[in-house]
Enzyme design. Structure first.
Site, PDB file in Angstrom:
ATOM      1  N   GLU A 177      12.862   1.479  -6.233  1.00 48.49           N
ATOM      2  CA  GLU A 177      11.915   1.911  -4.561  1.00 48.49           C
ATOM      3  C   GLU A 177      13.412   0.011  -3.430  1.00 48.49           C
ATOM      4  O   GLU A 177      12.594  -0.710  -3.230  1.00 48.49           O
ATOM      5  CB  GLU A 177      10.919   1.395  -4.471  1.00 48.49           C
ATOM      6  CG  GLU A 177      10.289   1.171  -3.132  1.00 48.49           C
ATOM      7  CD  GLU A 177       9.104   0.917  -3.513  1.00 48.49           C
ATOM      8  OE1 GLU A 177       8.119   0.663  -4.823  1.00 48.49           O
ATOM      9  OE2 GLU A 177       7.805   0.936  -2.502  1.00 48.49           O
ATOM     10  N   LYS A 219      12.439   5.844  -4.697  1.00 47.79           N
ATOM     11  CA  LYS A 219      11.406   5.793  -4.011  1.00 47.79           C
ATOM     12  C   LYS A 219      10.951   5.329  -2.808  1.00 47.79           C
ATOM     13  O   LYS A 219      11.579   3.812  -2.579  1.00 47.79           O
ATOM     14  CB  LYS A 219       9.888   5.240  -4.913  1.00 47.79           C
ATOM     15  CG  LYS A 219       8.683   4.491  -3.986  1.00 47.79           C
ATOM     16  CD  LYS A 219       8.041   4.181  -4.839  1.00 47.79           C
ATOM     17  CE  LYS A 219       6.963   3.652  -3.735  1.00 47.79           C
ATOM     18  NZ  LYS A 219       4.865   3.780  -4.603  1.00 47.79           N
TER      19      LYS A 219
HETATM   20  P1  13P Z   1       2.192   1.773  -0.436  1.00 47.98           P
HETATM   21  O1  13P Z   1       1.835   3.247   0.166  1.00 47.98           O
HETATM   22  O2  13P Z   1       0.487   0.957   0.588  1.00 47.98           O
HETATM   23  O3  13P Z   1       3.631   1.667   1.298  1.00 47.98           O
HETATM   24  O4  13P Z   1       2.209   1.583  -1.224  1.00 47.98           O
HETATM   25  C1  13P Z   1       3.854   2.125  -1.899  1.00 47.98           C
HETATM   26  C2  13P Z   1       3.793   1.178  -2.847  1.00 47.98           C
HETATM   27  O5  13P Z   1       4.337   0.842  -4.379  1.00 47.98           O
HETATM   28  C3  13P Z   1       5.035   0.089  -2.338  1.00 47.98           C
HETATM   29  O6  13P Z   1       5.543  -0.091  -3.421  1.00 47.98           O
END
Ligand code: 13P
Length: 338
Positions: A177, A219
């Site tokens: 991510e 992500k």
């Molecule tokens: P949000 O969808 O609230 O941005 O959170 C996703 C997430 O896992 C952030 O690390």
């Protein structure tokens, strides 16, 4: 490392227009969300709240996996099962957040580096025993005056690659991510430029460390206008630039991309995802891994009062269903009122 196992899990995480429920807020983050609603953040309230989420009717029709926080993976649901066992029994794959948060990046004002590599192999073994099949690590890239620096993107990409390699060694699928924050006055083109560079540097780092692309999930943020930008891009523009950016950077072997919501409204997160799916002709799936855009309304309706649990569940059911429709490109805004 067993590539077949990794690939099977990753494929399942993005199959059938399902997405991922990110319920892995650290104690600090969930306290912030509870404080805003005047809900006391103690261990039992956090457990009851998350029990409400996972016991939502038909959740597994729309949700393939749930990301847990360290506290939750060690807790039990009201049924007496551990959270991972309960999820497995209902057909949802349990996952775990393993980074220990974004900390100030040395010599780089206003930038962050995500930590958590110390003892990660040992922690990963423990999480595997507790039932985790995938993991999550979030890197934070901040747009602003003269930032992000290349140094910040390289350092975070390297940490993501180290983490991904450690996950794959024990057959746990890493969710990678790299998040570009949406706060700021930058326009969508600036967001494209930063997201493109961060993704390019991230995939280069993963490749250099021999991470197997068929056993990861990306992500990312969507490519959108900064929250304070005067001209807010349309869903069509967001979809076009988001897909263009991913097509530039994501290898075909990656089974799927599961977006974060990042602070978008519930409606925008669903609508933008639906537009993305209407034009995605690439080999990888595009779905959701939302925290706030799945949970916030349900949390508000629960409001710390256990008489409201059924209502909270019904709100999560609705958001999960609408986002699953969006993952098939079949959401429209009128569905919000039906
Ligand atoms: P949000 O969808 O609230 O941005 O959170 C996703 C997430 O896992 C952030 O690390």
């Amino acid at each position: 490392m067993n590539i077949k196992i990794l690939n099977e899990i990753a494929v399942q995480m993005v199959a059938d227009s399902k997405g991922i429920l990110a319920m892995d807020e650290s104690n600090g983050t969930i306290k912030k969300r509870f404080d805003a609603l005047k809900i006391e953040s103690n261990e039992d309230n956090r457990r009851i709240y998350r029990d409400m989420l996972v016991t939502t009717d038909s959740l597994s029709n729309y949700i393939s996996g749930a990301i847990l926080f360290d506290e939750t993976i060690n807790q039990k649901t009201i049924s007496g099962d551990t959270f991972p066992a309960f999820l497995e029994n209902t057909g949802i794959i349990p996952g775990i957040k393993v980074d220990t948060g974004a900390k100030p990046f040395s010599c780089h004002k206003n930038e962050k580096i995500t930590e958590g590599l110390d003892n990660l192999p040992e922690r990963m073994e423990k999480y595997k025993t507790l039932g985790a099949k995938f993991a999550k690590w979030r890197a934070v890239i901040t747009p602003g005056d003269n930032i992000p620096t290349k140094a910040c993107m390289i350092a975070n990409a390297h940490a993501l690659a180290r983490y991904a390699s450690i996950c794959q060694e024990v057959d746990i699928v890493p969710i990678v991510e790299p998040e570009i924050l949406m706060n700021g006055s930058h326009d969508i083109n600036k967001c494209f430029e930063i997201t493109n560079e961060a993704q390019s540097i991230t995939f280069e780092a993963l490749d250099k460390l021999d991470v197997n692309f068929s056993g990861i999930i990306l992500k990312p943020n969507m490519v959108i206008s900064g929250t304070d930008c005067e001209k807010q891009a349309s869903a069509e523009e967001i979809a076009e630039l988001t897909i263009k950016c991913l097509a530039n950077n994501v290898p075909n072997e990656v089974p799927g991309i599961a977006f974060l919501s990042g602070g978008q409204s519930d409606e925008d997160a669903s609508n933008n995802l639906s537009h993305i799916n209407q034009i995605n002709t690439n080999p990888w799936k595009t779905t959701f891994s939302y925290g706030r855009a799945l949970q916030l309304e349900a949390m508000k309706k629960w409001n710390g009062n256990n008489n409201n649990i059924a209502l909270g569940r019904s709100i999560l059911n609705k958001r999960a269903k609408l986002n699953s429709l969006a993952a098939a490109g079949k959401y429209n805004l009128e569905m919000e009122n039906s």
